[in-house]
Design an enzyme around this catalytic site. Structure first.
Site, PDB file in Angstrom:
ATOM      1  N   ASP A  14      10.708   1.388   5.256  1.00  0.00           N
ATOM      2  CA  ASP A  14      12.438   1.151   5.738  1.00  0.00           C
ATOM      3  C   ASP A  14      12.457   1.020   7.196  1.00  0.00           C
ATOM      4  O   ASP A  14      12.367   2.508   7.297  1.00  0.00           O
ATOM      5  CB  ASP A  14      13.331   1.506   4.601  1.00  0.00           C
ATOM      6  CG  ASP A  14      14.182   0.194   4.702  1.00  0.00           C
ATOM      7  OD1 ASP A  14      13.975  -0.659   5.187  1.00  0.00           O
ATOM      8  OD2 ASP A  14      15.245   0.865   4.370  1.00  0.00           O
ATOM      9  N   GLY A  15      12.933   0.249   7.510  1.00  0.00           N
ATOM     10  CA  GLY A  15      13.600   0.384   9.313  1.00  0.00           C
ATOM     11  C   GLY A  15      13.003  -0.156  10.317  1.00  0.00           C
ATOM     12  O   GLY A  15      13.395   0.699  11.125  1.00  0.00           O
ATOM     13  N   ASN A  16      12.173  -1.176   9.420  1.00  0.00           N
ATOM     14  CA  ASN A  16      11.620  -2.001  10.261  1.00  0.00           C
ATOM     15  C   ASN A  16      12.797  -2.639  11.664  1.00  0.00           C
ATOM     16  O   ASN A  16      12.528  -2.986  12.908  1.00  0.00           O
ATOM     17  CB  ASN A  16      10.680  -2.927  10.348  1.00  0.00           C
ATOM     18  CG  ASN A  16       9.374  -2.159   9.492  1.00  0.00           C
ATOM     19  OD1 ASN A  16       9.001  -1.485   9.698  1.00  0.00           O
ATOM     20  ND2 ASN A  16       8.756  -3.357   9.059  1.00  0.00           N
ATOM     21  N   GLY A  17      13.177  -2.893  10.822  1.00  0.00           N
ATOM     22  CA  GLY A  17      14.652  -4.155  11.417  1.00  0.00           C
ATOM     23  C   GLY A  17      15.623  -2.666  12.571  1.00  0.00           C
ATOM     24  O   GLY A  17      15.218  -3.946  13.988  1.00  0.00           O
ATOM     25  N   ARG A  18      15.756  -2.538  12.466  1.00  0.00           N
ATOM     26  CA  ARG A  18      16.504  -1.004  13.478  1.00  0.00           C
ATOM     27  C   ARG A  18      15.692  -1.165  14.235  1.00  0.00           C
ATOM     28  O   ARG A  18      16.594  -0.642  15.454  1.00  0.00           O
ATOM     29  CB  ARG A  18      17.198  -0.533  12.397  1.00  0.00           C
ATOM     30  CG  ARG A  18      18.579  -0.798  11.725  1.00  0.00           C
ATOM     31  CD  ARG A  18      18.752   0.612   9.636  1.00  0.00           C
ATOM     32  NE  ARG A  18      17.748   0.701   9.542  1.00  0.00           N
ATOM     33  CZ  ARG A  18      17.809   1.433   8.695  1.00  0.00           C
ATOM     34  NH1 ARG A  18      18.191   2.291   8.510  1.00  0.00           N
ATOM     35  NH2 ARG A  18      16.688   0.869   7.094  1.00  0.00           N
ATOM     36  N   HIS A  31       8.401  -5.672  12.383  1.00  0.00           N
ATOM     37  CA  HIS A  31       7.915  -5.538  10.990  1.00  0.00           C
ATOM     38  C   HIS A  31       6.349  -5.911  12.140  1.00  0.00           C
ATOM     39  O   HIS A  31       5.657  -4.859  10.896  1.00  0.00           O
ATOM     40  CB  HIS A  31       8.042  -6.901  10.685  1.00  0.00           C
ATOM     41  CG  HIS A  31       9.647  -6.853   9.803  1.00  0.00           C
ATOM     42  ND1 HIS A  31       9.964  -6.095   9.037  1.00  0.00           N
ATOM     43  CD2 HIS A  31      10.238  -8.077   9.844  1.00  0.00           C
ATOM     44  CE1 HIS A  31      11.318  -6.179   8.160  1.00  0.00           C
ATOM     45  NE2 HIS A  31      11.216  -7.771   9.088  1.00  0.00           N
ATOM     46  N   SER A  59       9.822  -6.425  -1.164  1.00  0.00           N
ATOM     47  CA  SER A  59      10.913  -6.027  -2.673  1.00  0.00           C
ATOM     48  C   SER A  59      11.064  -7.832  -3.011  1.00  0.00           C
ATOM     49  O   SER A  59      10.909  -8.927  -2.486  1.00  0.00           O
ATOM     50  CB  SER A  59      12.146  -5.765  -2.752  1.00  0.00           C
ATOM     51  OG  SER A  59      13.038  -6.375  -2.428  1.00  0.00           O
ATOM     52  N   LEU A 125     -10.414   5.711  -0.575  1.00  0.00           N
ATOM     53  CA  LEU A 125      -8.729   5.470  -1.029  1.00  0.00           C
ATOM     54  C   LEU A 125      -8.237   4.184  -1.132  1.00  0.00           C
ATOM     55  O   LEU A 125      -8.899   2.921  -1.072  1.00  0.00           O
ATOM     56  CB  LEU A 125      -8.182   5.416   0.295  1.00  0.00           C
ATOM     57  CG  LEU A 125      -6.307   5.429   0.416  1.00  0.00           C
ATOM     58  CD1 LEU A 125      -5.643   6.649   0.555  1.00  0.00           C
ATOM     59  CD2 LEU A 125      -6.097   4.377   1.600  1.00  0.00           C
ATOM     60  N   SER A 186      15.670   0.777  -4.528  1.00  0.00           N
ATOM     61  CA  SER A 186      15.264   0.201  -3.961  1.00  0.00           C
ATOM     62  C   SER A 186      14.616  -0.847  -5.005  1.00  0.00           C
ATOM     63  O   SER A 186      14.107  -1.194  -4.370  1.00  0.00           O
ATOM     64  CB  SER A 186      15.285  -0.558  -2.737  1.00  0.00           C
ATOM     65  OG  SER A 186      16.633   0.095  -2.269  1.00  0.00           O
ATOM     66  N   GLU A 197       8.049  13.846  -6.696  1.00  0.00           N
ATOM     67  CA  GLU A 197       8.807  13.821  -5.882  1.00  0.00           C
ATOM     68  C   GLU A 197       9.323  13.199  -4.889  1.00  0.00           C
ATOM     69  O   GLU A 197       8.462  12.597  -4.068  1.00  0.00           O
ATOM     70  CB  GLU A 197       7.744  15.674  -5.189  1.00  0.00           C
ATOM     71  CG  GLU A 197       7.606  16.783  -6.347  1.00  0.00           C
ATOM     72  CD  GLU A 197       8.858  17.200  -6.539  1.00  0.00           C
ATOM     73  OE1 GLU A 197      10.001  17.765  -5.926  1.00  0.00           O
ATOM     74  OE2 GLU A 197       8.227  17.857  -7.346  1.00  0.00           O
TER      75      GLU A 197
HETATM   76  C1  IPE Z   1      13.094  -1.936   0.104  1.00  0.00           C
HETATM   77  O1  IPE Z   1      13.642  -1.695   1.629  1.00  0.00           O
HETATM   78  C2  IPE Z   1      12.400  -2.949   0.023  1.00  0.00           C
HETATM   79  C3  IPE Z   1      11.243  -3.081   0.816  1.00  0.00           C
HETATM   80  C4  IPE Z   1      10.584  -2.198   2.116  1.00  0.00           C
HETATM   81  C5  IPE Z   1       9.673  -3.431   1.858  1.00  0.00           C
HETATM   82  P1  IPE Z   1      15.270  -2.657   2.233  1.00  0.00           P
HETATM   83  O2  IPE Z   1      16.240  -2.685   3.066  1.00  0.00           O
HETATM   84  O3  IPE Z   1      14.867  -4.380   0.935  1.00  0.00           O
HETATM   85  O4  IPE Z   1      16.370  -1.944   0.795  1.00  0.00           O
HETATM   86  P2  IPE Z   1      17.492  -2.129   0.331  1.00  0.00           P
HETATM   87  O5  IPE Z   1      17.996  -4.051   0.986  1.00  0.00           O
HETATM   88  O6  IPE Z   1      18.020  -1.733   2.190  1.00  0.00           O
HETATM   89  O7  IPE Z   1      17.810  -1.240  -0.435  1.00  0.00           O
HETATM   90  C1  IPE Z   2      11.449  -2.864   5.775  1.00  0.00           C
HETATM   91  O1  IPE Z   2      12.144  -2.796   7.179  1.00  0.00           O
HETATM   92  C2  IPE Z   2      10.526  -4.314   5.527  1.00  0.00           C
HETATM   93  C3  IPE Z   2      10.857  -4.920   4.144  1.00  0.00           C
HETATM   94  C4  IPE Z   2      11.803  -5.545   3.613  1.00  0.00           C
HETATM   95  C5  IPE Z   2       9.894  -5.756   4.763  1.00  0.00           C
HETATM   96  P1  IPE Z   2      13.626  -3.417   7.258  1.00  0.00           P
HETATM   97  O2  IPE Z   2      12.978  -5.352   7.382  1.00  0.00           O
HETATM   98  O3  IPE Z   2      14.573  -3.539   5.767  1.00  0.00           O
HETATM   99  O4  IPE Z   2      14.424  -2.861   8.409  1.00  0.00           O
HETATM  100  P2  IPE Z   2      15.924  -1.587   8.161  1.00  0.00           P
HETATM  101  O5  IPE Z   2      16.424  -1.929   7.235  1.00  0.00           O
HETATM  102  O6  IPE Z   2      16.552  -3.330   8.438  1.00  0.00           O
HETATM  103  O7  IPE Z   2      16.078  -2.001   9.547  1.00  0.00           O
HETATM  104 MG    MG Z   3      15.248  -2.011   4.966  1.00  0.00          MG
END
Ligand code: IPE
Ligand code: IPE
Ligand code: MG
Length: 255
Positions: A14-18, A31, A59, A125, A186, A197
């Site tokens: 998580d966190g690609n967008g930010r 992404h 997801s 792996l 999530s 863990e």
């Molecule tokens: C969880 O991240 C799904 C993936 C990393 C693929 P999200 O960004 O979708 O989760 P929420 O919406 O913050 O719970």
């Molecule tokens: C996770 O990063 C990647 C996917 C859910 C596909 P996000 O796209 O949720 O990035 P944030 O949480 O908005 O930074």
């Molecule tokens: Mg996210």
């Protein structure tokens, strides 16, 4: 002393967008950087002897995102597979897919299933890519399969249901990492992570690298897994909360 290397690591990437927004770039750039991070982490995990790495790529709830982002993610998956599959195959990585592929386009489904068959002979792996996956979906599909197999209610045990879960081929995750600072599951691997863990880091996924993986593995090595038992510090008075090793590690991740 148990082996400190987790056999199975699951990651909510998580966190690609930010990561992208911080750089004043569109989310899709994040992404793309996330794919590059994944390729490096797969190599690092294989080098460290991790047998199973499971990553949350899309997801069952991610369809709620703007259409443009969803289609961008689908295209990125196709590009990423065509760019990295040969190398992953040569490196002994076996790709497995979990998730509801009935709901994805024919093109994406074939690319995922082709990657799975192309690497079937590998065993260094096992990289499981969770795509259109949800933990609740997994439990329901397992129940459906069990019912279709004709199991009577009294025959349905935890072990029996586990046989129908999407990741029945793998041991349960030992270590569950979520990057990006959110402290929630999530809907990832709900059944399988009962005793994983959990580790949450503020590091945004594109910044996660081999050094971050090593930190996570080192912290895993400091955890005492008790599985409901009293464990090694369970004797005598005052054992609760003992062990200064349990203190959280400061984040090291680059900003
Ligand atoms: C969880 O991240 C799904 C993936 C990393 C693929 P999200 O960004 O979708 O989760 P929420 O919406 O913050 O719970
Ligand atoms: C996770 O990063 C990647 C996917 C859910 C596909 P996000 O796209 O949720 O990035 P944030 O949480 O908005 O930074
Ligand atoms: Mg996210």
């Amino acid at each position: 002393m148990p082996d400190p290397t987790p056999r199975h690591i699951a990651i909510v990437m998580d966190g690609n967008g930010r990561w992208a927004r911080k750089r004043f770039m569109p989310r899709g750039v994040g992404h793309k950087a996330g794919v590059d991070a994944l390729v490096k982490v797969v190599q690092a995990a294989a080098d460290r002897g991790v047998g199973f790495l499971t990553v949350f790529a899309f997801s069952s709830e991610n369809w709620k995102r703007p259409e443009e982002e969803v289609s961008g993610l689908m295209s990125l998956l196709l590009v990423a597979l065509s760019k990295h599959l040969v190398r992953l195959k040569a490196d002994g990585v076996r790709i497995r897919i979990v998730g509801d592929l009935d709901q994805v386009s024919d093109k994406v489904r074939s690319a995922l299933l082709d990657a799975q068959s192309a690497t079937v002979g590998n065993s260094r792996l096992v990289l499981t890519v969770a795509f259109n996956y949800g933990g609740r979906w997994d439990i329901v599909q397992a129940c459906r399969q069990a019912m279709a197999a004709g199991l009577a209610p009294e025959q349905l045990t935890e072990a029996e249901l586990s046989r129908f879960m999407a990741m029945a081929y793998a041991p349960d995750p030992d270590l569950f990492i979520r990057t990006g600072g959110e402290v929630r599951l999530s809907n990832f691997l709900l059944w399988q992570s009962a005793y994983a863990e959990l580790m949450f880091t503020d590091c945004l996924w594109p910044d996660f690298d081999a050094a971050e993986l090593d930190r996570a593995i080192a912290e895993f090595g400091r955890r005492e897994r008790r599985f409901g038992d009293v464990g090694s510090s369970g004797e005598g008075e005052g054992a609760i909360g003992a062990g200064e090793d349990a203190s959280p590690q400061p984040p090291h991740c680059e900003d």
